[in-house]
Design a protein around this motif. Structure first.
Motif, PDB file in Angstrom:
ATOM      1  N   UNK A 138       0.830  -1.201   0.000  1.00 11.15           N
ATOM      2  CA  UNK A 138       0.000   0.000   0.000  1.00 11.15           C
ATOM      3  C   UNK A 138       0.859   1.244   0.000  1.00 11.15           C
ATOM      4  N   UNK A 139       0.246   2.345  -0.323  1.00 10.40           N
ATOM      5  CA  UNK A 139       0.855   3.670  -0.238  1.00 10.40           C
ATOM      6  C   UNK A 139      -0.293   4.667  -0.275  1.00 10.40           C
ATOM      7  N   UNK A 140      -0.065   5.838   0.257  1.00 12.76           N
ATOM      8  CA  UNK A 140      -1.113   6.848   0.247  1.00 12.76           C
ATOM      9  C   UNK A 140      -1.504   7.190  -1.184  1.00 12.76           C
ATOM     10  N   UNK A 141      -2.812   7.092  -1.451  1.00 10.57           N
ATOM     11  CA  UNK A 141      -3.327   7.390  -2.778  1.00 10.57           C
ATOM     12  C   UNK A 141      -3.185   6.264  -3.773  1.00 10.57           C
ATOM     13  N   UNK A 142      -2.663   5.109  -3.354  1.00 11.87           N
ATOM     14  CA  UNK A 142      -2.390   4.023  -4.303  1.00 11.87           C
ATOM     15  C   UNK A 142      -3.167   2.747  -4.004  1.00 11.87           C
ATOM     16  N   UNK A 143      -4.209   2.843  -3.164  1.00  2.00           N
ATOM     17  CA  UNK A 143      -4.979   1.646  -2.851  1.00  2.00           C
ATOM     18  C   UNK A 143      -4.214   0.701  -1.932  1.00  2.00           C
ATOM     19  N   UNK A 144      -4.753  -0.509  -1.764  1.00  6.20           N
ATOM     20  CA  UNK A 144      -4.120  -1.489  -0.883  1.00  6.20           C
ATOM     21  C   UNK A 144      -4.379  -2.894  -1.404  1.00  6.20           C
ATOM     22  N   UNK A 145      -3.348  -3.716  -1.303  1.00  2.00           N
ATOM     23  CA  UNK A 145      -3.445  -5.129  -1.671  1.00  2.00           C
ATOM     24  C   UNK A 145      -3.016  -5.959  -0.473  1.00  2.00           C
ATOM     25  N   UNK A 146      -3.902  -6.816   0.018  1.00  2.00           N
ATOM     26  CA  UNK A 146      -3.614  -7.671   1.173  1.00  2.00           C
ATOM     27  C   UNK A 146      -3.763  -9.125   0.741  1.00  2.00           C
ATOM     28  N   UNK A 147      -2.758  -9.941   1.005  1.00  2.00           N
ATOM     29  CA  UNK A 147      -2.816 -11.339   0.586  1.00  2.00           C
ATOM     30  C   UNK A 147      -2.263 -12.253   1.673  1.00  2.00           C
ATOM     31  N   UNK A 148      -2.677 -13.495   1.621  1.00  2.00           N
ATOM     32  CA  UNK A 148      -2.105 -14.520   2.485  1.00  2.00           C
ATOM     33  C   UNK A 148      -2.314 -15.876   1.830  1.00  2.00           C
ATOM     34  N   UNK A 149      -1.544 -16.833   2.286  1.00  7.25           N
ATOM     35  CA  UNK A 149      -1.638 -18.193   1.777  1.00  7.25           C
ATOM     36  C   UNK A 149      -1.920 -19.162   2.915  1.00  7.25           C
ATOM     37  N   UNK A 150      -2.656 -20.219   2.598  1.00  9.54           N
ATOM     38  CA  UNK A 150      -2.909 -21.278   3.571  1.00  9.54           C
ATOM     39  C   UNK A 150      -2.642 -22.616   2.891  1.00  9.54           C
ATOM     40  N   UNK A 151      -2.187 -23.614   3.644  1.00  9.09           N
ATOM     41  CA  UNK A 151      -2.004 -24.951   3.057  1.00  9.09           C
ATOM     42  C   UNK A 151      -3.345 -25.497   2.590  1.00  9.09           C
ATOM     43  N   UNK A 152      -3.330 -26.175   1.456  1.00  9.11           N
ATOM     44  CA  UNK A 152      -4.579 -26.759   0.960  1.00  9.11           C
ATOM     45  C   UNK A 152      -5.018 -27.939   1.807  1.00  9.11           C
TER      46      UNK A 152
END
Length: 403
Positions: free
Chosen positions: A376-390
């Motif tokens: 993220x950054x001010x004015x640039x939106x936000x991307x949040x991700x994570x992974x979990x074992x299947x």
């Protein structure tokens, strides 16, 4: 946020010491079987196998049920006619011959339970009127966790030799390590439950007020939609406030996210656009309960609600081989990366974004390398991700017991 890392070094050391101590005391094992280079190799395998069988039953601590199942494997390790496990309530689990001695086992273990010392009892202190009974002596060793005595292990036999004393002490030390692991597991579960309670309490009052306000606005103009929205609100709150396990399926989590977004779209109208890209093969994957909805709420509340222009929340769930990757992204106002890092580190006084709670639970369940990744950054939106074992056996077991 406390981390609860399994003390693998302690377990490894305990296992090595246990194998060394018990194998030295075992007699020569007759006969050779294909696959073993020597009698020592066979003895090593049998000792480790028996220890593994006992460990399966000690993952719940020293409960009467787990003690009863583990006791016979522990007696096999020591090779004694009888064995007793006693907890702090003086409850005794007796395994082997001479069950009539169980009535005095707690009394004989009193010194060990109180002082944490190893006690050796000879013929004068372990008596029996039955001339055929092999129980004439005992070695009693403490079971401890974090320096405190939680129980005692007693090996009973015809005589208390120095070798039996050493072996009993080693096995009691190994049992102590297993019980400590069980305590850590319970502590981790309690922490996860506390974090879930905190997350439930953190459900935005503004969201509830605004949702009810949006529903009320349609009562006269569009009663059918008002009714549908009210049902969505009821289902959302029922899921969010339910009592149950810490896991659910990705499909159920996404279904509740959909309810949340339907309610928010009733409020924002055309200002809120939603994009979903979900791989069907990951819908059955087990995920932590309420792991995705707080991320979506963060995108709406802190990303789009503060923007004057329309915005889009994108949710992606992709198959990454042995893992499933979940991504929540918005094109809103963004945030200061240093503030978000402070939230994830637990050093920021407020977790109004809800990210810190989700990150902490992911790290507790899967390890530090499986926490949230935030761009993220001010004015640039936000991307949040994570992974979990299947596939994670512990998680699937918990999901199977959800109401």
């Amino acid at each position: 946020m406390n981390r609860f890392d399994v003390p693998s070094a302690l377990v490894t050391l305990a296992a090595i010491v246990l194998v060394w101590g018990v194998i030295r005391l075992q007699g020569t094992i007759r006969g050779r079987h294909r696959g073993f280079l020597s009698d020592a190799d066979r003895a090593t395998y049998e000792t480790l196998h028996t220890a593994a069988l006992a460990a399966r039953h000690l993952d719940g601590g020293l409960s009467s049920r787990s003690s009863g199942k583990a006791a016979r494997h522990l007696r096999t390790l020591l090779g004694t006619p009888a064995l007793a496990l006693t907890d702090l309530t003086r409850s005794v689990t007796w395994e082997g011959t001479g069950g009539h001695h169980a009535d005095v086992a707690a009394t004989l273990a009193a010194t060990t339970l109180t002082e944490g010392s190893i006690v050796v009892l000879d013929h004068g202190e372990v008596t029996c009127a039955d001339l055929d009974c092999p129980i004439r002596a005992a070695v009693i060793a403490p079971i401890t966790t974090e320096g405190r005595v939680v129980g005692a292990l007693a090996a009973y036999g015809p005589q208390a030799t120095a070798g039996l004393a050493r072996a009993t002490a080693e096995v009691a030390g190994w049992v102590s390590a297993q019980v400590e692991l069980a305590e850590l597991g319970k502590e981790r579960s309690r922490a996860t439950e506390a974090e879930l309670a905190a997350l439930r309490a953190q459900i935005s009052p503004h969201f509830i007020y605004n949702s009810l306000g949006a529903i009320a606005s349609f009562v006269r103009t569009d009663p059918d939609r008002a009714r549908d929205l009210l049902l969505e609100f009821a289902d959302f709150t029922r899921y969010a406030l339910r009592k149950g396990g810490a896991f659910t399926t990705l499909a159920d989590e996404l279904r509740n996210v959909e309810r949340y977004l339907v309610l928010e779209q009733a409020r924002f109208g055309e200002r809120l656009q939603v994009s979903l890209l979900i791989a069907p093969e990951v819908l059955a994957v087990t995920v932590p309960y309420l792991a995705i909805q707080p991320l979506v709420e963060n995108a709406v509340r802190h990303g789009l609600a503060q923007s004057e222009r329309p915005g889009t929340v994108s949710i992606t769930a992709a198959d990454r081989g042995g893992e499933a990757e979940i991504v929540v992204e918005d094109d809103g106002v963004g945030a200061d990366p240093r503030r978000i890092q402070a939230v994830l580190d637990g050093t920021h006084e407020s977790d109004s974004h809800g990210l810190g709670n989700v990150d902490a639970r992911l790290r507790t369940i899967y390890g530090d390398e499986m926490g949230l990744v935030v761009d993220t950054a001010k004015g640039a939106g936000m991307r949040v991700s994570f992974r979990v074992p299947k596939f994670l056996p512990a998680a699937h077991g918990a999901a199977d017991h959800l109401p």
